[in-house]
Design an enzyme around this catalytic site. Structure first.
Site, PDB file in Angstrom:
ATOM      1  N   GLY A 209     -99.743  19.585  47.751  1.00 40.43           N
ATOM      2  CA  GLY A 209     -99.661  18.319  47.013  1.00 40.43           C
ATOM      3  C   GLY A 209    -100.504  17.229  47.669  1.00 40.43           C
ATOM      4  O   GLY A 209    -101.242  16.504  46.991  1.00 40.43           O
TER       5      GLY A 209
ATOM      6  N   GLY B 217     -97.114  17.909  50.643  1.00 38.88           N
ATOM      7  CA  GLY B 217     -97.396  18.741  51.814  1.00 38.88           C
ATOM      8  C   GLY B 217     -98.815  19.269  51.764  1.00 38.88           C
ATOM      9  O   GLY B 217     -99.740  18.603  51.261  1.00 38.88           O
ATOM     10  N   ASN B 218     -98.986  20.495  52.237  1.00 33.01           N
ATOM     11  CA  ASN B 218    -100.310  21.101  52.273  1.00 33.01           C
ATOM     12  C   ASN B 218    -100.979  21.024  50.893  1.00 33.01           C
ATOM     13  O   ASN B 218    -102.087  20.531  50.748  1.00 33.01           O
ATOM     14  CB  ASN B 218    -100.141  22.556  52.751  1.00 33.01           C
ATOM     15  CG  ASN B 218    -101.446  23.307  52.805  1.00 33.01           C
ATOM     16  OD1 ASN B 218    -102.241  23.239  51.869  1.00 33.01           O
ATOM     17  ND2 ASN B 218    -101.681  24.021  53.884  1.00 33.01           N
TER      18      ASN B 218
ATOM     19  N   LYS C 108     -94.241  39.045  49.973  1.00 33.14           N
ATOM     20  CA  LYS C 108     -93.779  37.725  50.417  1.00 33.14           C
ATOM     21  C   LYS C 108     -92.708  37.913  51.462  1.00 33.14           C
ATOM     22  O   LYS C 108     -92.075  38.978  51.528  1.00 33.14           O
ATOM     23  CB  LYS C 108     -93.206  36.948  49.239  1.00 33.14           C
ATOM     24  CG  LYS C 108     -93.236  35.448  49.416  1.00 33.14           C
ATOM     25  CD  LYS C 108     -94.600  34.861  49.104  1.00 33.14           C
ATOM     26  CE  LYS C 108     -94.650  33.365  49.309  1.00 33.14           C
ATOM     27  NZ  LYS C 108     -95.893  32.775  48.767  1.00 33.14           N
TER      28      LYS C 108
ATOM     29  N   GLY D 232     -94.622  16.602  45.424  1.00 33.64           N
ATOM     30  CA  GLY D 232     -94.832  17.365  46.670  1.00 33.64           C
ATOM     31  C   GLY D 232     -96.042  16.778  47.366  1.00 33.64           C
ATOM     32  O   GLY D 232     -97.084  16.539  46.721  1.00 33.64           O
TER      33      GLY D 232
HETATM   34  P1  NAD Z   1     -95.330  22.235  52.366  1.00 32.34           P
HETATM   35  O1  NAD Z   1     -94.132  22.620  53.127  1.00 32.34           O
HETATM   36  O2  NAD Z   1     -96.596  21.901  53.088  1.00 32.34           O
HETATM   37  O3  NAD Z   1     -94.989  20.966  51.412  1.00 32.34           O
HETATM   38  C1  NAD Z   1     -93.909  20.954  50.517  1.00 32.34           C
HETATM   39  C2  NAD Z   1     -93.795  19.537  49.950  1.00 32.34           C
HETATM   40  O4  NAD Z   1     -92.790  19.541  48.935  1.00 32.34           O
HETATM   41  C3  NAD Z   1     -93.362  18.495  50.990  1.00 32.34           C
HETATM   42  O5  NAD Z   1     -94.047  17.281  50.750  1.00 32.34           O
HETATM   43  C4  NAD Z   1     -91.878  18.302  50.704  1.00 32.34           C
HETATM   44  O6  NAD Z   1     -91.404  17.019  51.078  1.00 32.34           O
HETATM   45  C5  NAD Z   1     -91.887  18.476  49.187  1.00 32.34           C
HETATM   46  N1  NAD Z   1     -90.559  18.823  48.657  1.00 32.34           N
HETATM   47  C6  NAD Z   1     -89.660  19.702  49.167  1.00 32.34           C
HETATM   48  N2  NAD Z   1     -88.563  19.724  48.396  1.00 32.34           N
HETATM   49  C7  NAD Z   1     -88.791  18.858  47.378  1.00 32.34           C
HETATM   50  C8  NAD Z   1     -88.047  18.439  46.262  1.00 32.34           C
HETATM   51  N3  NAD Z   1     -86.814  18.907  46.036  1.00 32.34           N
HETATM   52  N4  NAD Z   1     -88.625  17.551  45.415  1.00 32.34           N
HETATM   53  C9  NAD Z   1     -89.862  17.080  45.649  1.00 32.34           C
HETATM   54  N5  NAD Z   1     -90.617  17.422  46.696  1.00 32.34           N
HETATM   55  C10 NAD Z   1     -90.073  18.287  47.543  1.00 32.34           C
HETATM   56  O7  NAD Z   1     -95.558  23.421  51.300  1.00 32.34           O
HETATM   57  P2  NAD Z   1     -96.903  23.802  50.538  1.00 32.34           P
HETATM   58  O8  NAD Z   1     -97.603  24.855  51.313  1.00 32.34           O
HETATM   59  O9  NAD Z   1     -97.617  22.567  50.133  1.00 32.34           O
HETATM   60  O10 NAD Z   1     -96.321  24.540  49.237  1.00 32.34           O
HETATM   61  C11 NAD Z   1     -95.940  23.817  48.065  1.00 32.34           C
HETATM   62  C12 NAD Z   1     -95.866  24.784  46.887  1.00 32.34           C
HETATM   63  O11 NAD Z   1     -97.127  25.419  46.714  1.00 32.34           O
HETATM   64  C13 NAD Z   1     -94.852  25.923  47.035  1.00 32.34           C
HETATM   65  O12 NAD Z   1     -94.329  26.249  45.764  1.00 32.34           O
HETATM   66  C14 NAD Z   1     -95.707  27.073  47.549  1.00 32.34           C
HETATM   67  O13 NAD Z   1     -95.122  28.329  47.278  1.00 32.34           O
HETATM   68  C15 NAD Z   1     -96.952  26.828  46.742  1.00 32.34           C
HETATM   69  N6  NAD Z   1     -98.158  27.456  47.274  1.00 32.34           N
HETATM   70  C16 NAD Z   1     -98.593  27.184  48.537  1.00 32.34           C
HETATM   71  C17 NAD Z   1     -99.777  27.784  48.990  1.00 32.34           C
HETATM   72  C18 NAD Z   1    -100.372  27.459  50.333  1.00 32.34           C
HETATM   73  O14 NAD Z   1    -101.486  27.924  50.592  1.00 32.34           O
HETATM   74  N7  NAD Z   1     -99.721  26.687  51.170  1.00 32.34           N
HETATM   75  C19 NAD Z   1    -100.486  28.658  48.150  1.00 32.34           C
HETATM   76  C20 NAD Z   1    -100.012  28.895  46.877  1.00 32.34           C
HETATM   77  C21 NAD Z   1     -98.847  28.273  46.440  1.00 32.34           C
END
Ligand code: NAD
Length: 417
Positions: free
Chosen positions: A224, A221-222, A107, A219
């Protein structure tokens, strides 16, 4: 390292310790498996648009490479520390193992607030990261991907910088790229698609009707936003959603396509979305629903609020959303928790498919990617579920036992212990 129970790396180590004890592994095996094998740190001096130079702390952790090159995302966040990166690299090691991919875990991260950056500044930060770590990144060594606040565009700049430095094409040195530069169909929503397969399986085992059930997603983002969209498309009722600035609830089901459009148009905020009642992130975690899906950051479910969780099932699409204290409470209260290392492994699985396609220089269709992902993640889910049933373990303990055993076997085969 802080002693706090909220240090994510300490919590990650606690799960490894438990699995090592269940597997009766030696002390030397435990020592190797509970620490990263290699860690790198750098300072990135970056010229900002106003002409000043800012210096950012950056990290790359290669946790364990017994099963193959290390693999794991890059997070840009103001709270990023070596410990959060260690924890995430540790989880990646078990995630690639439970998904049975020929990869290790790694990571990376940068302590920064990307929301303050212009597009040009983002590009300069991306390129500075690759220049700092180019020596230790490679398709056969360590392969980054997107995570919180990093995007396919950032992966494309990083690839370009790497290929400029090395003078050759290496599309497989980074995944989550745009399609135009060697990305895979289905990578963008792979974590959510994999999560959807898991929800389908767990709903069916627990007698929940996928379409009739009520879901709450933290969440947007990508991950959620992706899972909310897929649930909505499959007829599921998503009654609560939230982003960093808060959320909304609607008992009749949030209009997810409208919320996604609003979120995109309003700088990744949900505040002011007219389709429901305003709702705090804390309220979301304890609202009445069937399936709670944390998909934001780590440590949102704690010993305190776990007492008030009213969902039957928690599907961890975020990494590390549940503290060990919360895990204990949820287990005691009979809430089924599908652990992150399995539930969100769809992303790294399709990243692996992307690397395979890059190596062959031959690209798959979206239905092929989805079919392969569904087969793999469903198989991994049932291996974990069956072990949990046979040995009377929680799903998390079963997942760790399977994953740690696979990594330990690879270390042993290499003669490391
Ligand atoms: P992202 O940056 O696209 O989205 C993050 C979301 O979380 C946003 O909507 C943001 O507003 C929200 N957020 C941030 N802080 C917050 C808080 N304190 N309370 C509530 N919401 C909050 O990120 P992502 O890629 O969607 O990743 C989200 C999670 O999934 C992370 O834990 C990441 O490690 C995990 N993850 C992501 C992937 C991937 O392929 N992108 C794969 C495995 C795991």
């Amino acid at each position: 390292m802080p002693k706090s129970s909220h240090n994510p790396f300490r919590n990650a180590q606690a799960h490894v310790d438990r699995a090592c004890a269940t597997l009766n592994l030696s002390d030397s095996a435990r020592q190797l498996l509970r620490w990263p094998m290699r860690e790198y740190r750098a300072l990135l001096p970056v010229r900002m648009d106003d002409g000043r130079t800012r210096v950012f702390s950056a990290y790359r952790v290669q946790y364990n490479h017994a099963r193959g090159p290390t693999k794991g995302g890059l997070r840009w966040h103001p709270n990023e520390t070596m410990d959060t990166v260690r924890a995430l690299a540790c989880w990646m090691t078990w995630k690639t193992a439970i998904a049975d991919l020929p990869l290790g875990g790694g990571k990376g991260g940068i302590t920064c607030n990307p929301k303050e950056f212009s597009v040009d500044e983002r590009e300069r930060v991306s390129r500075a990261y690759v220049r700092a770590f180019a020596e230790v990144l490679a398709v056969d060594r360590d392969v980054p991907a997107p995570d919180v606040n990093t995007t396919p565009q950032i992966m494309a700049w990083m690839l370009d910088e790497y290929e400029t430095v090395t003078g050759r094409h290496h599309p497989g040195m980074i995944t989550g790229k745009p399609l135009q530069v060697g990305g895979s169909q289905g990578r963008h929503d792979a974590t959510s698609y994999g999560g959807m397969c898991i929800i389908r399986e767990i709903d069916s085992l627990l007698g929940l009707d996928l379409a009739g059930a009520r879901y709450a997603v933290q969440g947007f983002g990508n991950v959620g936003g992706g899972i909310a969209r897929l649930l909505h498309e499959h007829g599921g009722r998503v009654i609560a959603i939230s982003a960093e600035d808060g959320g909304i609830c609607n008992e009749r089901g949030v209009d997810i396509p409208a919320a996604l459009e609003f979120y995109t148009r309003n700088g990744h905020r949900l505040g002011g979305f007219p389709g429901g009642e305003p709702f705090s992130n804390e309220d979301l975690l304890t609202c009445e629903c069937d399936v709670l899906i944390p998909a934001a950051l780590e440590h949102v479910l704690t010993r305190q609020n776990a007492e008030r969780v009213r969902a039957r099932v928690v599907v961890e699409l975020a990494n590390g959303p549940t503290t060990p204290g919360a895990d204990h409470v949820l287990q005691h209260r009979g809430v089924t928790v599908v652990p992150d290392i399995l539930a969100n492994s769809g992303g790294v699985t399709v990243s692996y498919f992307e690397q395979v396609q890059n190596t062959y220089n031959y690209y798959w269709s979206l239905p092929d990617v989805h079919a392969q992902l569904d087969t793999r993640i469903t198989h991994a889910f049932h291996s974990m579920w069956n072990l949990a049933q046979e040995r009377g373990l929680s799903l998390r303990d079963a997942a760790y036992v399977l994953a740690v055993q696979r990594v330990a076997e690879a270390c042993r085969a290499r003669g490391w212990f």
